[in-house]
Write a protein that holds these residues in place. Structure first.
Motif, PDB file in Angstrom:
ATOM      1  N   ILE A  17       0.827  -1.224   0.000  1.00 10.79           N
ATOM      2  CA  ILE A  17       0.000   0.000   0.000  1.00 10.79           C
ATOM      3  C   ILE A  17       0.853   1.263   0.000  1.00 10.79           C
ATOM      4  O   ILE A  17       0.356   2.347  -0.304  1.00 10.79           O
ATOM      5  CB  ILE A  17      -1.013   0.055   1.182  1.00 10.79           C
ATOM      6  CG1 ILE A  17      -0.292   0.037   2.541  1.00 10.79           C
ATOM      7  CG2 ILE A  17      -2.057  -1.042   1.080  1.00 10.79           C
ATOM      8  CD1 ILE A  17      -1.162   0.511   3.696  1.00 10.79           C
ATOM      9  N   ALA A  18       2.151   1.127   0.311  1.00 11.73           N
ATOM     10  CA  ALA A  18       3.056   2.291   0.311  1.00 11.73           C
ATOM     11  C   ALA A  18       2.996   3.043  -1.018  1.00 11.73           C
ATOM     12  O   ALA A  18       3.140   4.271  -1.046  1.00 11.73           O
ATOM     13  CB  ALA A  18       4.490   1.835   0.583  1.00 11.73           C
ATOM     14  N   PHE A  19       2.751   2.312  -2.121  1.00 12.11           N
ATOM     15  CA  PHE A  19       2.764   2.948  -3.435  1.00 12.11           C
ATOM     16  C   PHE A  19       1.492   3.760  -3.723  1.00 12.11           C
ATOM     17  O   PHE A  19       1.495   4.591  -4.632  1.00 12.11           O
ATOM     18  CB  PHE A  19       3.013   1.899  -4.527  1.00 12.11           C
ATOM     19  CG  PHE A  19       4.384   1.307  -4.414  1.00 12.11           C
ATOM     20  CD1 PHE A  19       5.456   1.923  -5.037  1.00 12.11           C
ATOM     21  CD2 PHE A  19       4.617   0.193  -3.627  1.00 12.11           C
ATOM     22  CE1 PHE A  19       6.739   1.412  -4.902  1.00 12.11           C
ATOM     23  CE2 PHE A  19       5.899  -0.329  -3.480  1.00 12.11           C
ATOM     24  CZ  PHE A  19       6.955   0.279  -4.120  1.00 12.11           C
ATOM     25  N   PRO A  22      -0.012   6.260  -1.829  1.00  9.36           N
ATOM     26  CA  PRO A  22       0.176   7.717  -1.695  1.00  9.36           C
ATOM     27  C   PRO A  22       1.055   8.316  -2.798  1.00  9.36           C
ATOM     28  O   PRO A  22       0.854   9.466  -3.195  1.00  9.36           O
ATOM     29  CB  PRO A  22       0.824   7.894  -0.323  1.00  9.36           C
ATOM     30  CG  PRO A  22       1.239   6.544   0.134  1.00  9.36           C
ATOM     31  CD  PRO A  22       0.378   5.561  -0.584  1.00  9.36           C
ATOM     32  N   GLN A  23       2.009   7.515  -3.335  1.00 14.10           N
ATOM     33  CA  GLN A  23       2.842   8.033  -4.430  1.00 14.10           C
ATOM     34  C   GLN A  23       1.992   8.228  -5.693  1.00 14.10           C
ATOM     35  O   GLN A  23       2.124   9.243  -6.369  1.00 14.10           O
ATOM     36  CB  GLN A  23       4.009   7.065  -4.694  1.00 14.10           C
ATOM     37  CG  GLN A  23       4.962   7.530  -5.781  1.00 14.10           C
ATOM     38  CD  GLN A  23       5.745   8.776  -5.392  1.00 14.10           C
ATOM     39  OE1 GLN A  23       6.661   8.724  -4.608  1.00 14.10           O
ATOM     40  NE2 GLN A  23       5.381   9.926  -5.962  1.00 14.10           N
ATOM     41  N   GLN A  51      -0.183  11.281  -5.051  1.00 12.83           N
ATOM     42  CA  GLN A  51       0.573  12.541  -5.108  1.00 12.83           C
ATOM     43  C   GLN A  51       0.878  12.956  -6.549  1.00 12.83           C
ATOM     44  O   GLN A  51       0.693  14.122  -6.916  1.00 12.83           O
ATOM     45  CB  GLN A  51       1.872  12.419  -4.303  1.00 12.83           C
ATOM     46  CG  GLN A  51       2.684  13.719  -4.359  1.00 12.83           C
ATOM     47  CD  GLN A  51       3.861  13.724  -3.401  1.00 12.83           C
ATOM     48  OE1 GLN A  51       3.810  13.109  -2.332  1.00 12.83           O
ATOM     49  NE2 GLN A  51       4.923  14.426  -3.768  1.00 12.83           N
ATOM     50  N   ASP A  76       8.614  15.561  -5.583  1.00 13.18           N
ATOM     51  CA  ASP A  76       7.615  14.650  -6.142  1.00 13.18           C
ATOM     52  C   ASP A  76       7.634  13.263  -5.503  1.00 13.18           C
ATOM     53  O   ASP A  76       6.763  12.441  -5.771  1.00 13.18           O
ATOM     54  CB  ASP A  76       7.832  14.489  -7.657  1.00 13.18           C
ATOM     55  CG  ASP A  76       7.720  15.816  -8.377  1.00 13.18           C
ATOM     56  OD1 ASP A  76       6.975  16.682  -7.902  1.00 13.18           O
ATOM     57  OD2 ASP A  76       8.397  15.986  -9.406  1.00 13.18           O
ATOM     58  N   VAL A  77       8.662  13.008  -4.672  1.00 10.23           N
ATOM     59  CA  VAL A  77       8.738  11.713  -3.998  1.00 10.23           C
ATOM     60  C   VAL A  77       7.812  11.775  -2.783  1.00 10.23           C
ATOM     61  O   VAL A  77       7.926  12.676  -1.963  1.00 10.23           O
ATOM     62  CB  VAL A  77      10.202  11.408  -3.578  1.00 10.23           C
ATOM     63  CG1 VAL A  77      10.280  10.153  -2.723  1.00 10.23           C
ATOM     64  CG2 VAL A  77      11.101  11.296  -4.807  1.00 10.23           C
ATOM     65  N   SER A  78       6.882  10.812  -2.689  1.00  8.43           N
ATOM     66  CA  SER A  78       5.881  10.844  -1.628  1.00  8.43           C
ATOM     67  C   SER A  78       6.473  10.450  -0.275  1.00  8.43           C
ATOM     68  O   SER A  78       7.024   9.364  -0.121  1.00  8.43           O
ATOM     69  CB  SER A  78       4.733   9.898  -1.986  1.00  8.43           C
ATOM     70  OG  SER A  78       3.957   9.621  -0.844  1.00  8.43           O
ATOM     71  N   ALA A 111       4.717   9.916   2.458  1.00 11.10           N
ATOM     72  CA  ALA A 111       3.869   8.834   2.977  1.00 11.10           C
ATOM     73  C   ALA A 111       4.306   7.491   2.404  1.00 11.10           C
ATOM     74  O   ALA A 111       4.357   6.487   3.114  1.00 11.10           O
ATOM     75  CB  ALA A 111       2.408   9.116   2.643  1.00 11.10           C
ATOM     76  N   MET A 112       4.652   7.486   1.093  1.00  9.96           N
ATOM     77  CA  MET A 112       5.110   6.233   0.495  1.00  9.96           C
ATOM     78  C   MET A 112       6.318   5.698   1.234  1.00  9.96           C
ATOM     79  O   MET A 112       6.353   4.527   1.615  1.00  9.96           O
ATOM     80  CB  MET A 112       5.473   6.406  -0.997  1.00  9.96           C
ATOM     81  CG  MET A 112       6.191   5.160  -1.529  1.00  9.96           C
ATOM     82  SD  MET A 112       6.760   5.206  -3.242  1.00  9.96           S
ATOM     83  CE  MET A 112       7.973   3.854  -3.172  1.00  9.96           C
ATOM     84  N   PHE A 113       7.327   6.560   1.454  1.00  4.82           N
ATOM     85  CA  PHE A 113       8.563   6.041   2.049  1.00  4.82           C
ATOM     86  C   PHE A 113       8.427   5.766   3.547  1.00  4.82           C
ATOM     87  O   PHE A 113       9.142   4.903   4.069  1.00  4.82           O
ATOM     88  CB  PHE A 113       9.761   6.925   1.690  1.00  4.82           C
ATOM     89  CG  PHE A 113      10.291   6.569   0.318  1.00  4.82           C
ATOM     90  CD1 PHE A 113      11.127   5.479   0.152  1.00  4.82           C
ATOM     91  CD2 PHE A 113       9.879   7.264  -0.804  1.00  4.82           C
ATOM     92  CE1 PHE A 113      11.565   5.104  -1.107  1.00  4.82           C
ATOM     93  CE2 PHE A 113      10.318   6.896  -2.070  1.00  4.82           C
ATOM     94  CZ  PHE A 113      11.166   5.815  -2.221  1.00  4.82           C
ATOM     95  N   LEU A 157       5.576   4.491   4.928  1.00 11.92           N
ATOM     96  CA  LEU A 157       4.904   3.187   4.919  1.00 11.92           C
ATOM     97  C   LEU A 157       5.870   2.087   4.468  1.00 11.92           C
ATOM     98  O   LEU A 157       5.941   1.010   5.072  1.00 11.92           O
ATOM     99  CB  LEU A 157       3.693   3.203   3.973  1.00 11.92           C
ATOM    100  CG  LEU A 157       2.470   3.987   4.439  1.00 11.92           C
ATOM    101  CD1 LEU A 157       1.485   4.167   3.283  1.00 11.92           C
ATOM    102  CD2 LEU A 157       1.780   3.257   5.593  1.00 11.92           C
ATOM    103  N   PHE A 158       6.619   2.394   3.409  1.00 10.23           N
ATOM    104  CA  PHE A 158       7.532   1.405   2.844  1.00 10.23           C
ATOM    105  C   PHE A 158       8.620   1.025   3.855  1.00 10.23           C
ATOM    106  O   PHE A 158       8.914  -0.157   4.047  1.00 10.23           O
ATOM    107  CB  PHE A 158       8.153   1.937   1.546  1.00 10.23           C
ATOM    108  CG  PHE A 158       8.790   0.864   0.730  1.00 10.23           C
ATOM    109  CD1 PHE A 158       8.029   0.063  -0.100  1.00 10.23           C
ATOM    110  CD2 PHE A 158      10.152   0.629   0.808  1.00 10.23           C
ATOM    111  CE1 PHE A 158       8.613  -0.953  -0.847  1.00 10.23           C
ATOM    112  CE2 PHE A 158      10.747  -0.388   0.063  1.00 10.23           C
ATOM    113  CZ  PHE A 158       9.975  -1.177  -0.764  1.00 10.23           C
TER     114      PHE A 158
END
Lengths: 84, 84
Positions: A14-16, A18-19, A22, B31-33, B35-37, B39-40
């Motif tokens: 699910i981390a992907f 929010p990317q 965005q 542009d790098v989220s 939240a993504m990183f 969570l990841f």
């Protein structure tokens, strides 16, 4: 123990989301590395094949979703690329 | 079969290297989220614990390296953030 693996898999999948959101909102993916998502997508395809060959449902499910999300990010990367 | 898993793991691990290099060179991670990183990284920590508890060396190795790379990306995200 199994639960730990499931939660880990859900988080790295699910981390992907929010990317994707965005990039969709900002219409910009300049700082997102194309090489990263090409390598990552190739790796996820191989994880998917590995999961199918091993009959490992969690591996198949997690990587099928991750593949979809990383393909969307790659699509956005091309769609919103700007000529610098 | 095992080889397929190793190659998949290597690909999804080294994928983060070009992202680290790109942010380092451009000094931009807008542009790098985040939240993504976040969570990841949380997911990768859990994979690492899972690998340690399962004595699964490939899982430990791949996730230790991925953790390091995603922490570098998070560090860059804060270092190069701009007030909009």
């Amino acid at each position: 123990m199994e639960t730990l693996g499931y939660v880990a898999g859900i988080l790295t999948t699910i981390a992907f989301v929010p990317q994707v959101i965005q990039i969709y909102k900002t219409k910009s993916a300049k700082d997102v590395s194309l090489a990263m998502f090409l390598l990552f997508t190739a790796g996820v395809v191989m994880w998917l094949v590995y999961g199918i060959k091993s009959n490992a449902f969690p591996v198949i499910a997690a990587n099928a979703i991750t593949l979809l999300l990383s393909l969307v990010i790659l699509f956005f990367k091309f769609k919103y690329r700007k000529t610098v």
